[in-house]
Design an enzyme around this catalytic site. Structure first.
Site, PDB file in Angstrom:
ATOM      1  N   ASN A  45       0.876  -8.640  25.682  1.00 27.45           N
ATOM      2  CA  ASN A  45      -0.467  -9.486  25.839  1.00 27.45           C
ATOM      3  C   ASN A  45      -1.137  -9.241  24.263  1.00 27.45           C
ATOM      4  OD1 ASN A  45      -0.088  -9.783  28.602  1.00 27.45           O
ATOM      5  ND2 ASN A  45      -0.369  -7.558  28.810  1.00 27.45           N
ATOM      6  N   HIS A 131      -4.914  -9.761  40.682  1.00 22.34           N
ATOM      7  CA  HIS A 131      -4.254  -8.376  40.250  1.00 22.34           C
ATOM      8  C   HIS A 131      -4.420  -7.460  41.149  1.00 22.34           C
ATOM      9  CE1 HIS A 131      -3.805  -5.164  36.994  1.00 22.34           C
ATOM     10  NE2 HIS A 131      -2.920  -6.116  36.613  1.00 22.34           N
ATOM     11  N   GLU A 174      -9.627 -14.087  39.213  1.00 23.94           N
ATOM     12  CA  GLU A 174      -9.489 -13.990  37.791  1.00 23.94           C
ATOM     13  C   GLU A 174      -9.699 -15.283  37.055  1.00 23.94           C
ATOM     14  OE1 GLU A 174      -5.318 -12.576  37.023  1.00 23.94           O
ATOM     15  OE2 GLU A 174      -5.516 -11.294  38.953  1.00 23.94           O
ATOM     16  N   SER A 178      -2.937 -13.619  35.679  1.00 22.96           N
ATOM     17  CA  SER A 178      -2.208 -13.072  34.808  1.00 22.96           C
ATOM     18  C   SER A 178      -0.738 -13.342  34.982  1.00 22.96           C
ATOM     19  CB  SER A 178      -2.151 -11.433  35.020  1.00 22.96           C
ATOM     20  OG  SER A 178      -1.938 -11.103  36.333  1.00 22.96           O
ATOM     21  N   ASP A 203     -12.440 -11.539  36.980  1.00 20.90           N
ATOM     22  CA  ASP A 203     -11.664 -10.488  36.041  1.00 20.90           C
ATOM     23  C   ASP A 203     -10.847 -11.532  34.949  1.00 20.90           C
ATOM     24  OD1 ASP A 203      -9.503  -9.283  34.776  1.00 20.90           O
ATOM     25  OD2 ASP A 203      -8.939  -8.062  36.613  1.00 20.90           O
ATOM     26  N   HIS A 206      -7.277 -12.046  30.839  1.00 23.21           N
ATOM     27  CA  HIS A 206      -6.305 -12.776  30.037  1.00 23.21           C
ATOM     28  C   HIS A 206      -7.161 -13.700  29.428  1.00 23.21           C
ATOM     29  CE1 HIS A 206      -2.418 -10.789  30.933  1.00 23.21           C
ATOM     30  NE2 HIS A 206      -2.975 -10.696  31.958  1.00 23.21           N
ATOM     31  N   LYS A 237      -5.784  -6.470  26.090  1.00 25.57           N
ATOM     32  CA  LYS A 237      -5.010  -7.694  25.879  1.00 25.57           C
ATOM     33  C   LYS A 237      -5.481  -8.123  24.397  1.00 25.57           C
ATOM     34  CE  LYS A 237      -3.596  -7.418  30.228  1.00 25.57           C
ATOM     35  NZ  LYS A 237      -4.038  -7.158  31.711  1.00 25.57           N
TER      36      LYS A 237
HETATM   37  C1  LIG Z   1      -4.011  -6.003  32.661  1.00 24.70           C
HETATM   38  C2  LIG Z   1      -5.032  -6.423  33.886  1.00 24.70           C
HETATM   39  C3  LIG Z   1      -5.896  -5.425  34.090  1.00 24.70           C
HETATM   40  C4  LIG Z   1      -5.758  -4.045  33.939  1.00 24.70           C
HETATM   41  O1  LIG Z   1      -6.447  -4.021  32.650  1.00 24.70           O
HETATM   42  P1  LIG Z   1      -5.724  -2.444  31.737  1.00 24.70           P
HETATM   43  O2  LIG Z   1      -6.743  -2.355  30.668  1.00 24.70           O
HETATM   44  O3  LIG Z   1      -4.189  -2.677  31.343  1.00 24.70           O
HETATM   45  O4  LIG Z   1      -5.794  -1.525  32.838  1.00 24.70           O
HETATM   46  C5  LIG Z   1      -6.802  -5.834  35.119  1.00 24.70           C
HETATM   47  N1  LIG Z   1      -6.725  -6.971  35.548  1.00 24.70           N
HETATM   48  C6  LIG Z   1      -6.003  -8.123  35.239  1.00 24.70           C
HETATM   49  C7  LIG Z   1      -6.039  -9.482  35.579  1.00 24.70           C
HETATM   50  C8  LIG Z   1      -4.955  -7.896  34.247  1.00 24.70           C
HETATM   51  O5  LIG Z   1      -4.209  -8.698  33.856  1.00 24.70           O
END
Ligand SMILES: *Cc1c(COP(=O)(O)O)cnc(C)c1O
Length: 395
Positions: A45, A131, A174, A178, A203, A206, A237
């Site tokens: 990522n 997620h 999201e 992801s 969230d 990405h 990421k």
């Molecule tokens: C990777 C991810 C997370 C978690 O993030 P980290 O910093 O790796 O713990 C949370 N939500 C989504 C959508 C992700 O892709």
């Protein structure tokens, strides 16, 4: 009763769902070394190469020399150091909101945020493809949890209509999904939330650094007002470091500092990581050429994959998932690619729904055209070997 762990592992093995760790001996893009062998990395990522950028590295090293490796305490005790405050200012400015609060990881950010916003008298409506950390967070909140069909605003509206008026409601999704790489229909979701008196939480793990003219994320991509929703994201990421954040009103920050257990009862993020993240955010804003390289790489590989007849998701991001369906086939193809010097993970249930196992390729701005051509050549040969013909990409 205690689980028979050895038997459970055997069960996973027979279903081709056992997972194992691979040890990487180099940075994550564009080439990774595993057991002394070099692979083109399509599995990180680290979209913009910032996880191993010299200026980000330098900022972290200098911060270690000044503040040490560890923060030494939780944020509310004595763990809040200058780099944490600077990073939170940078994040708020970047996301164009009043305030930001950082957490140890993106995962724990969700665990802290959602239960602080709502409890058992409320309702959470979450996209089916959210997620695992969001779903865990929703469970922890103890509110009623309903899942709406992926990106289906009409289904969401139906669920909102059914609700009893008194229930405070969160809609959770999201920005860039992801595992599918597609975008949430933010403007429609926001309109619906406004009409139906619900609060939208996205969230943008990405989307941040990747989408939008200045890399501010999915909110900028759609041109919606950042004041109209609550954003969280990760620093791990495109930002290339580690940690998570909530971006929103100053009052929300103040409230989370006082109530979010995943913020209060854990040691602060290492100050050097915060210092590195600040520099990464500056690079994201000052070097749009990186995002353009990422977009060009992504478009070239996307065109090549669809041209070869692979069945992709409805992706609009550097996440390029090739749907294989059977976990066993996805695993074998991933292994064949590994033999050919290309590192692509097979993503299997429970990370994705049953019968949708996939090869998930992620593109970085750091890949050269030649490397991407080599990926395409390897996929071409493997497709022949697995005789996956154009539209009938079953497996
Ligand atoms: C990777 C991810 C997370 C978690 O993030 P980290 O910093 O790796 O713990 C949370 N939500 C989504 C959508 C992700 O892709």
């Amino acid at each position: 009763m205690l689980r028979d762990v050895k038997q459970e592992i055997k069960n996973l093995e027979t279903r081709h769902l056992r997972r194992q760790l691979r040890i990487v001996e180099s940075p994550s893009v564009p080439i990774i070394t595993i057991e002394g062998r070099r692979f083109i990395s399509m599995a990180s990522n680290n979209y913009l190469g910032l996880a191993n950028h010299p200026a980000v590295n330098r900022a972290a090293i200098e911060a270690i020399e000044r503040w040490g490796v560890g923060a030494g305490a939780a944020r509310l005790i004595s763990g809040t150091m200058t780099p944490h405050i600077q990073l939170e200012r940078d994040l708020a400015q970047f996301k164009q909101v009043e305030a930001a609060l950082t957490f140890g990881t993106g995962y724990t950010t969700n665990l802290g945020l959602i239960p602080a916003l709502i409890d058992r008298d409320g309702l959470i409506l979450a996209d089916r493809y959210c997620h695992a950390s969001l779903i865990e967070a929703c469970r922890l909140a103890k509110a009623r949890l309903r899942v709406f069909h992926h990106n289906d605003v009409e289904h969401l509206e139906k669920l909102l209509k059914k609700r009893e008026r008194a229930w405070p409601t969160l809609v959770v999704t999201e920005g860039v999904f992801s595992m599918d790489g597609d975008l949430a229909p933010l403007p429609d979701l926001l309109t619906l939330c406004r009409q139906r008196d619900a609060t939208l939480v996205i969230d943008d793990a990405h989307g941040t650094g990747v989408t939008g003219k200045n890399g501010r994320g999915t909110v900028e991509h759609f041109g919606v007002n950042p004041q109209d929703l609550i954003q969280m994201g990760t620093l791990s990421k495109a930002i290339g470091t580690s940690g998570g954040y909530v971006a929103g009103p100053a009052s929300l920050k103040d409230y989370l500092i006082n109530t979010a257990k995943a913020f209060i009862y854990t040691t602060a993020q290492p100050p050097a990581i915060a210092a590195g993240a600040s520099v990464a955010i500056r690079i994201i804003q000052n070097e749009p050429a990186r995002r353009e390289r990422l977009r060009n790489n992504r478009n070239a590989l996307h065109a090549a994959l669809t041209g070869m007849g692979f069945q992709l998701t409805d992706t609009q991001s550097p996440i390029l998932p090739i749907i294989i369906k059977a976990p066993e086939t996805a695993l074998k193809m991933s292994q064949a690619l590994y033999e050919a010097g290309v590192y692509v993970p097979a993503i299997r249930p429970p990370t994705v729904p049953k019968d949708s196992s996939r090869l998930r390729l992620t593109v970085s701005s750091e890949h050269t055209q030649e490397q991407l051509e080599n990926v395409v050549t390897a996929l071409w040969k493997i497709r022949e070997a697995f005789s996956m013909k154009s539209t009938s990409a079953s497996g």
